[in-house]
Motif scaffolding. Structure first.
Motif, PDB file in Angstrom:
ATOM      1  N   LYS A 126       4.663   5.527  22.978  1.00 53.88           N
ATOM      2  CA  LYS A 126       5.251   5.361  21.648  1.00 53.88           C
ATOM      3  C   LYS A 126       4.145   5.302  20.588  1.00 53.88           C
ATOM      4  O   LYS A 126       3.127   4.623  20.764  1.00 53.88           O
ATOM      5  N   ILE A 127       4.356   6.019  19.483  1.00 51.73           N
ATOM      6  CA  ILE A 127       3.432   5.971  18.348  1.00 51.73           C
ATOM      7  C   ILE A 127       4.181   5.404  17.151  1.00 51.73           C
ATOM      8  O   ILE A 127       5.245   5.911  16.776  1.00 51.73           O
ATOM      9  N   THR A 128       3.610   4.359  16.562  1.00 50.82           N
ATOM     10  CA  THR A 128       4.200   3.747  15.374  1.00 50.82           C
ATOM     11  C   THR A 128       3.332   4.093  14.170  1.00 50.82           C
ATOM     12  O   THR A 128       2.160   3.706  14.107  1.00 50.82           O
ATOM     13  N   PHE A 129       3.910   4.845  13.240  1.00 51.51           N
ATOM     14  CA  PHE A 129       3.221   5.267  12.025  1.00 51.51           C
ATOM     15  C   PHE A 129       3.553   4.269  10.907  1.00 51.51           C
ATOM     16  O   PHE A 129       4.714   4.164  10.496  1.00 51.51           O
ATOM     17  N   ILE A 130       2.555   3.555  10.434  1.00 48.24           N
ATOM     18  CA  ILE A 130       2.760   2.484   9.459  1.00 48.24           C
ATOM     19  C   ILE A 130       2.224   2.919   8.103  1.00 48.24           C
ATOM     20  O   ILE A 130       1.028   3.184   7.952  1.00 48.24           O
ATOM     21  N   PHE A 131       3.105   3.006   7.117  1.00 44.46           N
ATOM     22  CA  PHE A 131       2.714   3.363   5.756  1.00 44.46           C
ATOM     23  C   PHE A 131       2.830   2.098   4.905  1.00 44.46           C
ATOM     24  O   PHE A 131       3.924   1.648   4.567  1.00 44.46           O
ATOM     25  N   GLN A 132       1.674   1.537   4.608  1.00 45.55           N
ATOM     26  CA  GLN A 132       1.594   0.206   4.010  1.00 45.55           C
ATOM     27  C   GLN A 132       1.503   0.241   2.489  1.00 45.55           C
ATOM     28  O   GLN A 132       0.735   1.008   1.931  1.00 45.55           O
ATOM     29  N   PRO A 133       2.244  -0.634   1.825  1.00 45.27           N
ATOM     30  CA  PRO A 133       2.085  -0.781   0.380  1.00 45.27           C
ATOM     31  C   PRO A 133       0.979  -1.777   0.048  1.00 45.27           C
ATOM     32  O   PRO A 133       0.507  -2.526   0.916  1.00 45.27           O
ATOM     33  N   ALA A 134       0.537  -1.759  -1.196  1.00 48.19           N
ATOM     34  CA  ALA A 134      -0.213  -2.874  -1.789  1.00 48.19           C
ATOM     35  C   ALA A 134      -1.474  -3.273  -1.040  1.00 48.19           C
ATOM     36  O   ALA A 134      -1.697  -4.454  -0.792  1.00 48.19           O
ATOM     37  N   GLU A 135      -2.318  -2.299  -0.724  1.00 46.37           N
ATOM     38  CA  GLU A 135      -3.603  -2.661  -0.114  1.00 46.37           C
ATOM     39  C   GLU A 135      -4.584  -3.197  -1.154  1.00 46.37           C
ATOM     40  O   GLU A 135      -5.411  -4.051  -0.856  1.00 46.37           O
ATOM     41  N   GLU A 136      -4.495  -2.677  -2.386  1.00 48.93           N
ATOM     42  CA  GLU A 136      -5.457  -3.010  -3.430  1.00 48.93           C
ATOM     43  C   GLU A 136      -5.218  -4.413  -3.997  1.00 48.93           C
ATOM     44  O   GLU A 136      -4.440  -4.596  -4.933  1.00 48.93           O
ATOM     45  N   ASN A 137      -5.869  -5.399  -3.404  1.00 50.17           N
ATOM     46  CA  ASN A 137      -5.884  -6.783  -3.902  1.00 50.17           C
ATOM     47  C   ASN A 137      -4.576  -7.552  -3.753  1.00 50.17           C
ATOM     48  O   ASN A 137      -4.520  -8.730  -4.103  1.00 50.17           O
ATOM     49  N   GLU A 138      -3.535  -6.911  -3.227  1.00 59.74           N
ATOM     50  CA  GLU A 138      -2.231  -7.577  -3.161  1.00 59.74           C
ATOM     51  C   GLU A 138      -1.847  -8.015  -1.750  1.00 59.74           C
ATOM     52  O   GLU A 138      -0.850  -8.704  -1.564  1.00 59.74           O
ATOM     53  N   GLY A 139      -2.588  -7.593  -0.749  1.00 57.89           N
ATOM     54  CA  GLY A 139      -2.340  -8.069   0.611  1.00 57.89           C
ATOM     55  C   GLY A 139      -1.039  -7.605   1.219  1.00 57.89           C
ATOM     56  O   GLY A 139      -0.342  -8.379   1.884  1.00 57.89           O
ATOM     57  N   GLY A 140      -0.712  -6.325   1.044  1.00 61.25           N
ATOM     58  CA  GLY A 140       0.514  -5.806   1.637  1.00 61.25           C
ATOM     59  C   GLY A 140       0.532  -5.902   3.151  1.00 61.25           C
ATOM     60  O   GLY A 140       1.593  -6.094   3.761  1.00 61.25           O
ATOM     61  N   ALA A 141      -0.633  -5.794   3.782  1.00 60.76           N
ATOM     62  CA  ALA A 141      -0.696  -5.915   5.243  1.00 60.76           C
ATOM     63  C   ALA A 141      -0.266  -7.309   5.691  1.00 60.76           C
ATOM     64  O   ALA A 141       0.451  -7.469   6.684  1.00 60.76           O
TER      65      ALA A 141
END
Length: 387
Positions: A126-141
Motif C-alpha cells: 500500500k502507498i499512502t500519498f499525503i498532500f499536506q497543508p500549512a508547512e510554512e510556519n503553521e505546523g500542518g503536519a
C-alpha cells in the motif's frame, strides 16, 4: 520499457503544465482549497481512494495493492506571503502571494508519481500519498498527526523531499541523522518608565535595557553551548520610542533559535529566561519573555535512509547522489511525522543558478520534475516489489 518511457514523458508534460497552473494560483496555509480540489480530483482519476479535509485542506490518496509493506509519501501545498518579482508567463495572479519555496513543484512531482504508480504492475502493498497543508510556519503536519493521520492511514516508513537551490539540478541529497534544525521563537517586552531625554535619571530606560539584552543574548551560543554542537540565536526585531528627545516607556524585541538536539534547545530557552531576569534586575525594568517551541529538528532514521539510498542506486544509477553534507539550519514540519514514524527527508537540486528559497525571484525548476517523479516511483517499486 517503451511504454514506461512514453508514459513518463506524457506524465512529465502534464505535470509541467499543472505545476505552472499551481504557480499562477498560489494559496497560503489552510487556504489551499482549489489546490486540494485539483489534487483530490486527479488522485480519484488515477483510481486511488481519496480522503479530504484532513487538517482543514489536507488530502490523502491510497493506492492499495493488497497485503504488504505500507509506504507513506508526503508533499506540501502552501505558498508564502511574498509578492512575486519574476517576468514569467505563469507568474502569480495573487498579489502578495507566491510559491516562493517550490511547493507547487513538490505537489506535482508526487502527483506524477501517483499517476505512474497507478499504472505500474508487480506492486504488492500500500502507498499512502499525503498532500499536506500549512508547512510554512503553521505546523500542518502536527495537525494532521493530531487528527489521527497514522491511525487512519498507517505506514511503515514515510518520506518527503525539498528542492535545494545552489545544488546541481536533479542531484539527490540524503543522509541519516539531523537534516534541518528545530525552530523556536521568542518575544521580549521591556517595561520601564519614560521621560524627558534631558533628565534620564528620573526614568527607567527600556532602550538601554533592550540594548543590553541584545548583547547578552548573543553570548549564549558562544558561552553556554558546546562548540561541538550547532545552535543559532538571532534577533529579528527591536522597536521602541517615537522621537529623539523622549525616553519611552517600553521596548519590544523578537528573535528565533535553531538547534539540532533537545538538550541544546533546552539550554537556549533557559538561558534566554535567565538573561531576561538578570537584565530586568540590573536595569530596574520589567522584562517579560514569551518563548515558543515550534518545529522539532528533522532527524532521518538510519534504516529508512539506507533503504532510500539503496533504491536510488539500484533503480536510478545515473542520478547523482550526495550522502554526506552539512545539515540545514532552516526548519521543516515534516519533523512531526518523523517523531511518530521512521522515515527520511531528502533534497533534490533545483540548479546552481536558482534564486534562493523565500525570495521574490525564486521559481521551481521544471527540468527536475522527471527526476522527482522517477525517484518516488523507484522508492515505491523497491518497497512494494513482489518476491
Amino acid at each position: 520499457m517503451e511504454h514506461d518511457i512514453e508514459l513518463l514523458e506524457k506524465t512529465v508534460a502534464n505535470m509541467k503544465a499543472l505545476r505552472r497552473e499551481f504557480h499562477r494560483h498560489p494559496e497560503m496555509a489552510y487556504k489551499e482549497v482549489q489546490t486540494a480540489k485539483q489534487v483530490s480530483t486527479l488522485l480519484e482519476s488515477y483510481g486511488l481512494t481519496v480522503t479530504t479535509n484532513i487538517a482543514s485542506t489536507g488530502v490523502v490518496g491510497v493506492l492499495d495493492r493488497g497485503e504488504g509493506p505500507r509506504l507513506g509519501l508526503r508533499a506540501d501545498m502552501d505558498a508564502l506571503p511574498i509578492h512575486e518579482d519574476n517576468e514569467l508567463a505563469y507568474c502569480s495572479n495573487v498579489p502578495g502571494v507566491m510559491h516562493a519555496c517550490g511547493h507547487d513543484g513538490h505537489t506535482t512531482m508526487l502527483l506524477g508519481a501517483a499517476a505512474m504508480l497507478a499504472k505500474t504492475e508487480g506492486l504488492q502493498g500500500k502507498i499512502t500519498f499525503i498532500f499536506q497543508p500549512a508547512e510554512e510556519n503553521e505546523g500542518g503536519a502536527k495537525q494532521m498527526v493530531e487528527e489521527g493521520l497514522f491511525t487512519k492511514f498507517d505506514v511503515d516508513y514515510i518520506y518527503a523531499l525539498h528542492n535545494l537551490p545552489n545544488i546541481p539540478a536533479g542531484t539527490i541529497l540524503a543522509q541519516p541523522g539531523p537534516i534541518s534544525a528545530a525552530f523556536d521563537t521568542f518575544e521580549i517586552e521591556v517595561l520601564g518608565k519614560g521621560g524627558h531625554g534631558a533628565i534620564p535619571e528620573l526614568t527607567q530606560d527600556p532602550i538601554l535595557a533592550a540594548s543590553a539584552l541584545v548583547q547578552a543574548l548573543n553570548t549564549i551560543v558562544s558561552r553556554k553551548v558546546s562548540p561541538l554542537e550547532s545552535a543559532v540565536v538571532s534577533m529579528g526585531k527591536i522597536s521602541s520610542g517615537e522621537t529623539y528627545n523622549v525616553i519611552p516607556n517600553s521596548a519590544h524585541l523578537m528573535g528565533s533559535c535553531r538547534s539540532f538536539n533537545g538538550e541544546v534547545q533546552a539550554i537556549l530557552q533557559q538561558q534566554i529566561s535567565n538573561i531576561c531576569e538578570g537584565i530586568g534586575k540590573a536595569y530596574d525594568v520589567s522584562v517579560k519573555c514569551n518563548y515558543k517551541t515550534l518545529y522539532p529538528a528533522v532527524i532521518n532514521d538510519e534504516k529508512a535512509t539506507q533503504k532510500f539510498v539503496n533504491a536510488i542506486e539500484r533503480h536510478l544509477p545515473s542520478v547523482e547522489m550526495i550522502t554526506e553534507f552539512s545539515p540545514l539550519m532552516g526548519s521543516e514540519d515534516f519533523s512531526y511525522f518523523l517523531e511518530v514514524k521512521p522515515g527520511c527527508y531528502f533534497g533534490i537540486g533545483n540548479g546552481v543558478n536558482s534564486a534562493s528559497l523565500h525570495t521574490p525571484d525564486y521559481d521551481f525548476n521544471d527540468n527536475i520534475l522527471e527526476t522527482g517523479i522517477t525517484v518516488w516511483c523507484s522508492l515505491a517499486k523497491e518497497f512494494l516489489k513482489k518476491e
